[in-house]
Design a protein around this motif. Structure first.
Motif, PDB file in Angstrom:
ATOM      1  N   VAL A 149       0.860  -1.183   0.000  1.00  0.00           N
ATOM      2  CA  VAL A 149       0.000   0.000   0.000  1.00  0.00           C
ATOM      3  C   VAL A 149       0.899   1.236   0.000  1.00  0.00           C
ATOM      4  O   VAL A 149       2.036   1.203   0.474  1.00  0.00           O
ATOM      5  N   ALA A 150       0.381   2.312  -0.540  1.00  0.00           N
ATOM      6  CA  ALA A 150       1.137   3.563  -0.600  1.00  0.00           C
ATOM      7  C   ALA A 150       1.086   4.276   0.750  1.00  0.00           C
ATOM      8  O   ALA A 150       0.060   4.265   1.431  1.00  0.00           O
ATOM      9  N   ILE A 192       7.165  15.751   3.974  1.00  0.00           N
ATOM     10  CA  ILE A 192       7.677  16.150   2.663  1.00  0.00           C
ATOM     11  C   ILE A 192       6.561  16.571   1.712  1.00  0.00           C
ATOM     12  O   ILE A 192       6.770  17.405   0.830  1.00  0.00           O
ATOM     13  N   CYS A 193       5.363  16.024   1.887  1.00  0.00           N
ATOM     14  CA  CYS A 193       4.243  16.299   0.977  1.00  0.00           C
ATOM     15  C   CYS A 193       3.992  17.799   0.852  1.00  0.00           C
ATOM     16  O   CYS A 193       3.937  18.527   1.848  1.00  0.00           O
ATOM     17  N   GLY A 213      -2.567  -0.924  -4.142  1.00  0.00           N
ATOM     18  CA  GLY A 213      -1.153  -1.176  -4.356  1.00  0.00           C
ATOM     19  C   GLY A 213      -0.711  -0.999  -5.793  1.00  0.00           C
ATOM     20  O   GLY A 213       0.330  -1.512  -6.200  1.00  0.00           O
ATOM     21  N   CYS A 214      -1.475  -0.239  -6.570  1.00  0.00           N
ATOM     22  CA  CYS A 214      -1.170  -0.080  -7.996  1.00  0.00           C
ATOM     23  C   CYS A 214       0.113   0.695  -8.232  1.00  0.00           C
ATOM     24  O   CYS A 214       0.705   0.601  -9.292  1.00  0.00           O
ATOM     25  N   ASP A 215       0.545   1.501  -7.291  1.00  0.00           N
ATOM     26  CA  ASP A 215       1.727   2.372  -7.302  1.00  0.00           C
ATOM     27  C   ASP A 215       1.697   3.447  -8.387  1.00  0.00           C
ATOM     28  O   ASP A 215       2.726   4.047  -8.706  1.00  0.00           O
ATOM     29  N   LEU A 216       0.538   3.739  -8.944  1.00  0.00           N
ATOM     30  CA  LEU A 216       0.436   4.782  -9.969  1.00  0.00           C
ATOM     31  C   LEU A 216       0.644   6.180  -9.394  1.00  0.00           C
ATOM     32  O   LEU A 216       0.894   7.127 -10.143  1.00  0.00           O
ATOM     33  N   CYS A 217       0.561   6.310  -8.083  1.00  0.00           N
ATOM     34  CA  CYS A 217       0.747   7.621  -7.452  1.00  0.00           C
ATOM     35  C   CYS A 217       2.215   7.960  -7.243  1.00  0.00           C
ATOM     36  O   CYS A 217       2.558   9.114  -6.986  1.00  0.00           O
ATOM     37  N   VAL A 218       3.098   6.967  -7.346  1.00  0.00           N
ATOM     38  CA  VAL A 218       4.507   7.184  -7.003  1.00  0.00           C
ATOM     39  C   VAL A 218       5.208   8.076  -8.023  1.00  0.00           C
ATOM     40  O   VAL A 218       5.854   9.068  -7.673  1.00  0.00           O
ATOM     41  N   ALA A 219       5.100   7.731  -9.287  1.00  0.00           N
ATOM     42  CA  ALA A 219       5.833   8.460 -10.328  1.00  0.00           C
ATOM     43  C   ALA A 219       5.457   9.935 -10.437  1.00  0.00           C
ATOM     44  O   ALA A 219       6.340  10.780 -10.619  1.00  0.00           O
ATOM     45  N   PRO A 220       4.171  10.304 -10.338  1.00  0.00           N
ATOM     46  CA  PRO A 220       3.834  11.728 -10.503  1.00  0.00           C
ATOM     47  C   PRO A 220       4.293  12.621  -9.361  1.00  0.00           C
ATOM     48  O   PRO A 220       4.349  13.841  -9.535  1.00  0.00           O
ATOM     49  N   SER A 268       5.951   6.085  -0.608  1.00  0.00           N
ATOM     50  CA  SER A 268       6.617   4.781  -0.567  1.00  0.00           C
ATOM     51  C   SER A 268       5.570   3.682  -0.627  1.00  0.00           C
ATOM     52  O   SER A 268       4.436   3.857  -0.161  1.00  0.00           O
ATOM     53  N   MET A 269       5.953   2.542  -1.203  1.00  0.00           N
ATOM     54  CA  MET A 269       5.076   1.379  -1.236  1.00  0.00           C
ATOM     55  C   MET A 269       5.545   0.409  -0.154  1.00  0.00           C
ATOM     56  O   MET A 269       6.690  -0.060  -0.179  1.00  0.00           O
ATOM     57  N   ILE A 270       4.672   0.121   0.795  1.00  0.00           N
ATOM     58  CA  ILE A 270       5.011  -0.709   1.936  1.00  0.00           C
ATOM     59  C   ILE A 270       4.263  -2.036   1.856  1.00  0.00           C
ATOM     60  O   ILE A 270       3.035  -2.057   1.734  1.00  0.00           O
ATOM     61  N   GLU A 271       4.986  -3.151   1.918  1.00  0.00           N
ATOM     62  CA  GLU A 271       4.358  -4.468   1.864  1.00  0.00           C
ATOM     63  C   GLU A 271       3.467  -4.681   3.092  1.00  0.00           C
ATOM     64  O   GLU A 271       3.853  -4.368   4.216  1.00  0.00           O
ATOM     65  N   VAL A 272       2.279  -5.225   2.834  1.00  0.00           N
ATOM     66  CA  VAL A 272       1.347  -5.485   3.936  1.00  0.00           C
ATOM     67  C   VAL A 272       0.935  -6.951   4.005  1.00  0.00           C
ATOM     68  O   VAL A 272       0.199  -7.336   4.913  1.00  0.00           O
ATOM     69  N   THR A 273       1.408  -7.763   3.044  1.00  0.00           N
ATOM     70  CA  THR A 273       1.091  -9.192   3.081  1.00  0.00           C
ATOM     71  C   THR A 273       2.376 -10.005   2.898  1.00  0.00           C
ATOM     72  O   THR A 273       2.508 -10.745   1.923  1.00  0.00           O
ATOM     73  N   PRO A 274       3.333  -9.880   3.790  1.00  0.00           N
ATOM     74  CA  PRO A 274       4.602 -10.606   3.629  1.00  0.00           C
ATOM     75  C   PRO A 274       4.370 -12.112   3.488  1.00  0.00           C
ATOM     76  O   PRO A 274       3.625 -12.713   4.267  1.00  0.00           O
TER      77      PRO A 274
END
Length: 255
Positions: free
Chosen positions: A78-79, A85-86, A118-125, A132-138
């Motif tokens: 999840v993002a 910083i935002c 968890g699509c991570d489409l928000c990271v690049a823009p 950051s993308m943080i794993e939630v289902t190890p």
């Protein structure tokens, strides 16, 4: 009763993360491409090996490996936004396909983790690299890291967002059209005595009329391409009801 369209059945088997890793703008276009034989059924990393097996069973085809060009199967993430910083630019909000990010311009944004796919489409823009993308289902990947209820909720939110954006565009286009019509009327009412003034007035009218004609043609093209129902308010209400129903289930079983 006739069977449901193949694209609908395929879409039901996709995790609805709307991540675009398959090479299509959303899960539905990918489902349609697979149904039409225009795309392979092994291009969905979030669905993983189990997702491919489900699609293969539906299509009557062999189970094949995930196409690594589209990504790898991995635990769900999840993002998370670093609030220190935002800068509140809203670019991540605009990029999120399921409305999982809240905030306002020049205000700190936040991700609603229970809604994030968890699509991570928000990271690049993000211009300040604060997401950051943080794993939630190890240890759990594919459908072992995702549930059908979560997929259903994500699809409803994506559909609701699509309907909302379409409605907002229609409303904005209507405002611009009304503004252009008012401007044209004002230009026509202007007193033009000399040949130069009349020529300038005609040029203004021609520019406004050309813009109005372009807008009209664009509207017709969009109407012809629209696949969904035209009753946007009713669509929004029905989607909202569906979201509320699935949200209730998710509250009982968040994972």
């Amino acid at each position: 009763m006739s069977p449901r369209p193949l694209a609908d059945q395929i879409e039901d088997l996709l995790p609805q993360t709307q991540c675009t890793k398959c090479g299509f703008p959303a899960c539905r276009p990918y489902a349609e491409a697979v149904a039409a034989g225009e795309a392979e059924y092994n291009r969905c990393p979030p669905g993983g090996a189990q997702g491919i097996a489900r699609l293969a069973a539906l299509l009557g085809k062999p189970v094949i490996p995930l196409n690594l060009v589209n990504g790898i199967e991995k635990p769900r993430a999840v993002a998370v936004i670093d609030e220190e910083i935002c800068i509140g630019c809203t670019l991540c909000i605009q990029a999120c396909p399921v409305d999982a990010i809240v905030g306002a311009a020049k205000q700190m944004h936040a991700v609603l983790p229970q809604l994030c796919t968890g699509c991570d489409l928000c990271v690049a823009p993000c211009p300040v690299d604060c997401i950051s993308m943080i794993e939630v289902t190890p240890g759990r990947t594919g459908w072992n890291a995702w549930s059908q209820e979560q997929a259903d909720a994500a699809r409803l939110r994506h559909d609701f967002r699509t309907a909302r954006l379409r409605r907002e565009k229609v409303e904005n286009d209507a405002r611009l059209a009304a503004k252009a019509a008012a401007k044209l009327k004002a230009v026509e009412a202007e007193a033009a005595e000399s040949p130069e003034e009349r020529a300038a007035q005609e040029r203004k009218k021609a520019i406004i009329q050309a813009a109005m004609e372009r807008a009209r043609l664009q509207k017709e093209q969009q109407a012809a391409q629209a696949a969904g129902p035209t009753g946007m308010p009713d669509v929004a209400r029905s989607v909202r009801r569906g979201i509320e129903e699935v949200d209730g289930k998710l509250k009982q079983d968040p994972q």
